[in-house]
Design a protein around this motif. Structure first.
Motif, mmCIF file in Angstrom:
data_model
loop_
_atom_site.group_PDB
_atom_site.id
_atom_site.type_symbol
_atom_site.label_atom_id
_atom_site.label_comp_id
_atom_site.label_asym_id
_atom_site.label_seq_id
_atom_site.Cartn_x
_atom_site.Cartn_y
_atom_site.Cartn_z
ATOM 1 N N SER A 179 -53.607 39.133 -38.013
ATOM 2 C CA SER A 179 -52.850 39.112 -36.762
ATOM 3 C C SER A 179 -53.707 38.628 -35.594
ATOM 4 C CB SER A 179 -52.290 40.509 -36.480
ATOM 5 O OG SER A 179 -51.668 40.534 -35.227
ATOM 6 N N LEU A 180 -54.980 38.998 -35.587
ATOM 7 C CA LEU A 180 -55.886 38.523 -34.518
ATOM 8 C C LEU A 180 -55.996 37.000 -34.555
ATOM 9 C CD1 LEU A 180 -58.841 41.061 -34.726
ATOM 10 C CD2 LEU A 180 -57.384 40.670 -32.740
ATOM 11 N N ALA A 181 -55.948 36.456 -35.759
ATOM 12 C CA ALA A 181 -56.041 35.001 -35.878
ATOM 13 C C ALA A 181 -54.734 34.341 -35.443
ATOM 14 C CB ALA A 181 -56.383 34.625 -37.321
ATOM 15 N N ARG A 183 -56.892 43.049 -17.641
ATOM 16 C CA ARG A 183 -58.203 42.438 -17.867
ATOM 17 C C ARG A 183 -58.056 41.251 -18.796
ATOM 18 N NH1 ARG A 183 -62.890 46.467 -19.631
ATOM 19 N NH2 ARG A 183 -63.766 44.478 -20.253
ATOM 20 N N ALA A 184 -58.142 40.048 -18.235
ATOM 21 C CA ALA A 184 -57.929 38.830 -19.020
ATOM 22 C C ALA A 184 -58.933 38.725 -20.168
ATOM 23 C CB ALA A 184 -58.030 37.602 -18.122
ATOM 24 N N ASP A 185 -60.126 39.298 -19.985
ATOM 25 C CA ASP A 185 -61.149 39.142 -21.026
ATOM 26 C C ASP A 185 -60.843 39.954 -22.285
ATOM 27 O OD1 ASP A 185 -61.593 41.462 -19.420
ATOM 28 O OD2 ASP A 185 -63.569 41.671 -20.343
ATOM 29 N N LEU A 186 -59.793 40.793 -22.245
ATOM 30 C CA LEU A 186 -59.450 41.572 -23.438
ATOM 31 C C LEU A 186 -58.440 40.841 -24.335
ATOM 32 C CD1 LEU A 186 -59.305 45.238 -22.101
ATOM 33 C CD2 LEU A 186 -61.155 44.082 -23.305
ATOM 34 N N ALA A 187 -58.020 39.651 -23.917
ATOM 35 C CA ALA A 187 -57.096 38.877 -24.753
ATOM 36 C C ALA A 187 -57.775 38.593 -26.089
ATOM 37 C CB ALA A 187 -56.729 37.570 -24.055
ATOM 38 N N GLY A 188 -57.057 38.834 -27.166
ATOM 39 C CA GLY A 188 -57.607 38.547 -28.490
ATOM 40 C C GLY A 188 -58.608 39.572 -28.980
ATOM 41 N N GLU A 189 -58.820 40.632 -28.208
ATOM 42 C CA GLU A 189 -59.787 41.655 -28.631
ATOM 43 C C GLU A 189 -59.042 42.894 -29.154
ATOM 44 O OE1 GLU A 189 -62.797 40.939 -28.797
ATOM 45 O OE2 GLU A 189 -63.136 39.339 -27.326
#
Lengths: 534, 342
Positions: free
Chosen positions: B165-167, B235-241
């Motif tokens: 799912s992360l991919a 927090r945009a930097d948490l996208a995909g995390e």
């Protein structure tokens, strides 16, 4: 089968409509040709597997395990297909991972033609081979009722998007089709012509109106429009052809059984658009009366006698095989009036045109909606404006049809309970229940009169959410009881008597008009005041 | 003499009491008691305010981290395999495979052996010692997932689902609801095993116990706090995390800091699709720290005890199934009461 089961699972968990459409589209593009139709039929609850029914699934399960253990499992899960999928012995996980299972169309056609005993054996062997998701999908197929949050309309939208055809075209021919919809897919794949409705009473997609409010009426030139009442009934379509007479709801469902008195053959073929109303052409009755008929799938003689209904038409789409939709509205109205008048059918008439010359005339007509142009002020919801010279086009076309609703009623009410919203609003308390003051001898207290979750801006929703969190006095599961201090001006269309609510009344279309941060709760309106609008 | 004459449920909890004056203790006591043996650190088993607490060193550390250093008057650590005599009763700790420090309590008295499983599981968990079957006369088993519908899949497959799912959704923050003791750390360790080496972000409530796990030698890799963005913006930097939070936080105010969150829930209950759906989960991960139906039955077969007592949960189904197999079983809550009536 595996691919279809995976689709069902994705649909179940996809939170948004768009995500569901994407999953449907991806499946339609990748599924084998023969599978698509059966999958669509299953999603539309339009799949008939002959004698294979849920009871067979139950029998399979109890043959497998102690009945009491099965009963406890079923009790806990609450869904037969899922229970059996879960308790079925796990096969070889590795083998199952790379196994796609029998093809969907093989399953369906085998079951449709199998003897009951053979069908049971087939299902058993498929269950042994499939993994848990596959078993769940197969059993859902058999027990029917997918419960994955997909409407028939959504399936048609996905078909339209995937095959690049207007959804209205698909809607129009849909009633002609039966699973596995070979003629539909032949057309969509470019191998055949579009199925034709000639000689058949089928639903035609409706032309819809844009709402307008007072701010926009200035830009509308009265000379460019015809005006009619907007009746407080249910939009319907009546179609008559060689294969019968059908009454359709606005979503295209056949509602003949609920209104048998309206679908007797009367020797004319064509399609009419209009309003289903309670009462008779001479004495229209309020929507509540119609509601009693709409609530029933079938109507008996007693109900028909007690709650009469009739059809008031405002447009004519087909006259025999002649398609009137490309003609200007004035012509269609003329043809409609001549045709319906000639029949002299007691349960059918034509909605009159409202004469006017100026914007002021129009405003006057509108004011009469509430004040009671007819005997009762609650029969007319507003005014319809239809562009002169316009053809009948499906969907909500800009600038052609407008609905100009009567002014809403408003009341100042006190917030009593709040609940979280859904989707993007799931972290906000955005669904509110509000109440009015009542004095029943035991002192003055608030009684809930309605619920609303719209009419406020995002910024206001955040402030309301803060208010809810800071003023919760009690929690009942997901519901928060609030300190009774916040007053909201609620706009609503009408008030009706209701035996289902403690207050004895029900509001139609309530929404927030203003948040009265300033107003003390004890100055909010009383139930008595609300009842004066009944 | 019947085993239930010296071990039976009382109001404070499952109580051991022989004729010897020094023998009395309560297992996972519900109310403040003088001497308590604790199976593991979950709040419904490990409570503060007792006199003496006997538990594994890890469980004692977890209780101290949760309740403060003064959670009891006296701590008695007992490692796996170590025994302790209390009058004529001997107890020993053996791994239960549930969470770090979780133990089965092996109780010997009068030539009889009772094993209290506490909560346990048989499936892979890199963060704690695996369950050890101990032969005994009476096996007191848990029954959290004791219904034939619970057949928990291989954890590897579930973690792969998450990584896949992360991919597929590299722009969505994957927020996972997981209990803060055990589940969160097991999930992190499994993700690490599957090669996910990126930082994993934690809700405040998860940080203390993850730190404790790391201090006790369980490597969880790069963990960072999922603090709020500026001015309450996501927090945009948490996208995909991956962000891990307690189940109660994933649909609440707290989650507003996350960009386009994809709500995941890691729990054994996620096996029931309609239930998972109703809880607003977009992606259920079936990951349980309890034995499923098959493991419950297989474990009892393996241990082959003379009798099984079933603690609360779905005990009816387990007792029924054991009865059908000819194994003597009854609800723990009724032990002692039935004997009185006999």
């Amino acid at each position: 089968m595996k691919a279809f089961a995976d689709l069902l699972e994705r649909l179940l968990f996809a939170p948004q409509r768009n995500a569901k459409l994407t999953h449907l589209g991806a499946w339609l593009e990748s599924a084998p040709r023969e599978d698509r139709g059966w999958g669509v039929a299953a999603l539309n609850a339009d799949l008939d597997l002959g004698r294979v029914k849920s009871s067979m699934v139950r029998r399979l399960a109890t043959g497998l395990m102690d009945e009491e253990l099965f009963a406890q499992s079923y009790d806990f899960v609450g869904d037969l297909a899922e229970t059996v999928a879960l308790i079925w012995p796990q096969g070889d996980a590795h083998r199952q991972q790379n196994y796609n299972g029998p093809a969907l169309h093989d399953i369906v056609t085998s079951l449709q033609h199998a003897k009951l005993d053979d069908a049971e054996g087939m299902i058993k062997s498929w269950l042994d081979e499939l993994d848990v998701t596959g078993r769940w999908g197969l059993l859902k197929l058999i027990t029917g009722g997918m419960r994955v949050g997909v409407s028939a309309r959504m399936v048609r939208l996905a078909l339209a998007e995937t095959y690049n055809q207007p959804v209205e075209d698909i809607e129009e021919i849909w009633p002609l089709l039966t699973p596995p919809y070979d003629d539909l897919f032949d057309w969509l794949d470019g191998r055949g012509t579009k199925p034709s409705a000639q000689g058949r009473a089928v639903f035609r997609p409706l032309m819809l109106a844009h709402p307008i409010d007072d701010d926009h009426t200035d830009s509308i030139n009265p000379k460019d429009f015809l005006a009619e009442w907007k009746w407080d009934g249910a939009r319907v379509q009546l179609a008559s052809a060689e294969d019968g007479v059908r009454l359709f709801s606005r979503s295209g469902d056949v509602i003949n059984a609920a209104f048998p008195e309206l679908v007797e053959e009367w020797g004319w073929h064509g399609v009419l658009d209009g309003e289903l109303l309670a009462g008779t052409p001479d004495a229209v009755e309020p929507f509540q009366h119609l509601q009693q008929r709409l609530n029933r799938k079938k109507a008996g003689a007693k109900l028909i006698a007690e709650r009469p209904v009739f059809l008031r038409f405002y447009d004519m789409l087909m006259d025999g095989d002649e398609d009137l939709r490309p003609l200007p509205i004035e012509t269609r109205r003329q043809r409609l009036l001549e045709t319906v008048t000639a029949w002299q059918q007691p349960l059918m008439d034509v909605s009159p045109e409202l004469e006017f010359n100026t914007a002021e005339d129009l405003q006057q007509w509108r004011e009469q909606c509430r004040e009671g142009h007819l005997n009762d002020g609650n029969l007319i919801e507003g005014i319809m404006l239809k562009a002169r010279g316009s053809s009948y086009q499906h969907g909500r076309i800009k600038g052609l049809w407008f609905k100009w609703k009567r002014d809403p009623l408003t009341a100042d009410l006190v917030l009593m309970y709040a609940q979280r919203g859904h989707g993007k609003r799931s972290s906000f308390y955005s669904d509110y229940t509000f109440g009015a003051w009542m004095d029943d001898g035991d002192g003055r207290r608030l009684v809930p009169v309605g619920k609303a979750y719209s009419g406020f801006t995002d910024a206001e929703m955040k402030k309301l959410d803060q208010f809810v969190r800071a003023n919760t006095t009690n929690k009942f599961g997901p519901v928060r009881e609030l300190k009774q201090t916040m007053v909201v001006e609620v706009a609503f269309d009408s008030i009706a008597l209701s035996s289902r609510h403690k207050s004895g009344i029900a509001m139609r279309f309530p929404r927030f008009a203003h948040i009265r941060w300033d107003k003390p709760a004890d100055e909010a309106d009383t139930l008595e005041t609300l009842k004066t609008w009944l | 003499m019947a085993v239930s004459s010296w071990i039976r449920p009382e109001q404070a909890g499952l109580t051991v009491k022989s004729r010897h004056p020094n023998s009395r203790f309560v297992i996972d006591a519900l109310r403040a008691s003088d001497r308590v043996v604790v199976t593991h650190g979950h709040a419904d088993h490990a409570r503060p305010g007792h006199g003496e607490v006997i538990a594994t060193p890890e469980t004692l550390a977890i209780m101290a981290a949760r309740y403060g250093e003064n959670f009891c008057q006296k701590r008695t650590p007992l490692r796996y395999g170590e025994s302790l005599d209390m009058g004529d009763v001997t107890i020993r700790m053996e791994p239960a495979g549930h969470v770090l420090g979780s133990a089965q309590i092996v109780i010997d008295h009068d030539g009889k052996r009772v094993v209290v499983s506490g909560d346990y599981k048989r499936k892979q968990d890199p963060t704690c010692a695996p369950f050890k079957p101990i032969p005994c006369d009476v096996f007191v088993t848990e029954a959290t997932f004791a219904l034939p519908v619970f057949s928990h899949p291989d954890p590897d497959g579930e973690v792969k689902k998450l990584i896949h799912s992360l991919a597929v959704f590299p722009d969505r923050c994957h927020v996972i609801g997981a209990y803060s003791l055990g589940k969160a750390q097991r999930l992190i360790a499994l993700l690490r095993q599957h090669g996910h080496q990126r930082p994993i972000y934690l809700h405040g409530a998860q940080q203390k116990l993850c730190q404790l796990y790391q201090d006790l030698g369980v490597d969880l890799g790069d963990l960072r706090p999922a603090t709020a963005g500026e001015k309450g913006k996501p927090r945009a930097d948490l996208a995909g995390e991956i962000v891990i939070a307690p189940p109660s936080a994933i649909a609440d105010k707290w989650a507003r800091r996350l960009p386009d969150p994809l709500v995941v829930m890691a729990s054994g209950w996620m096996q029931i699709r309609q239930r998972a759906k109703q809880s607003g989960v977009e992606m259920p991960i079936i990951l349980s720290d309890h034995a499923d139906w098959h493991d419950l039955l297989a474990t009892i077969d393996e241990i082959n005890p003379g009798e099984v007592w079933v603690t609360h949960g779905r005990e009816d189904a387990l007792i029924r199934a054991l009865g059908l197999k000819g194994i003597k079983a009854r609800a723990l809550s009724l032990v002692g009461y039935e004997d009185d009536a006999e």
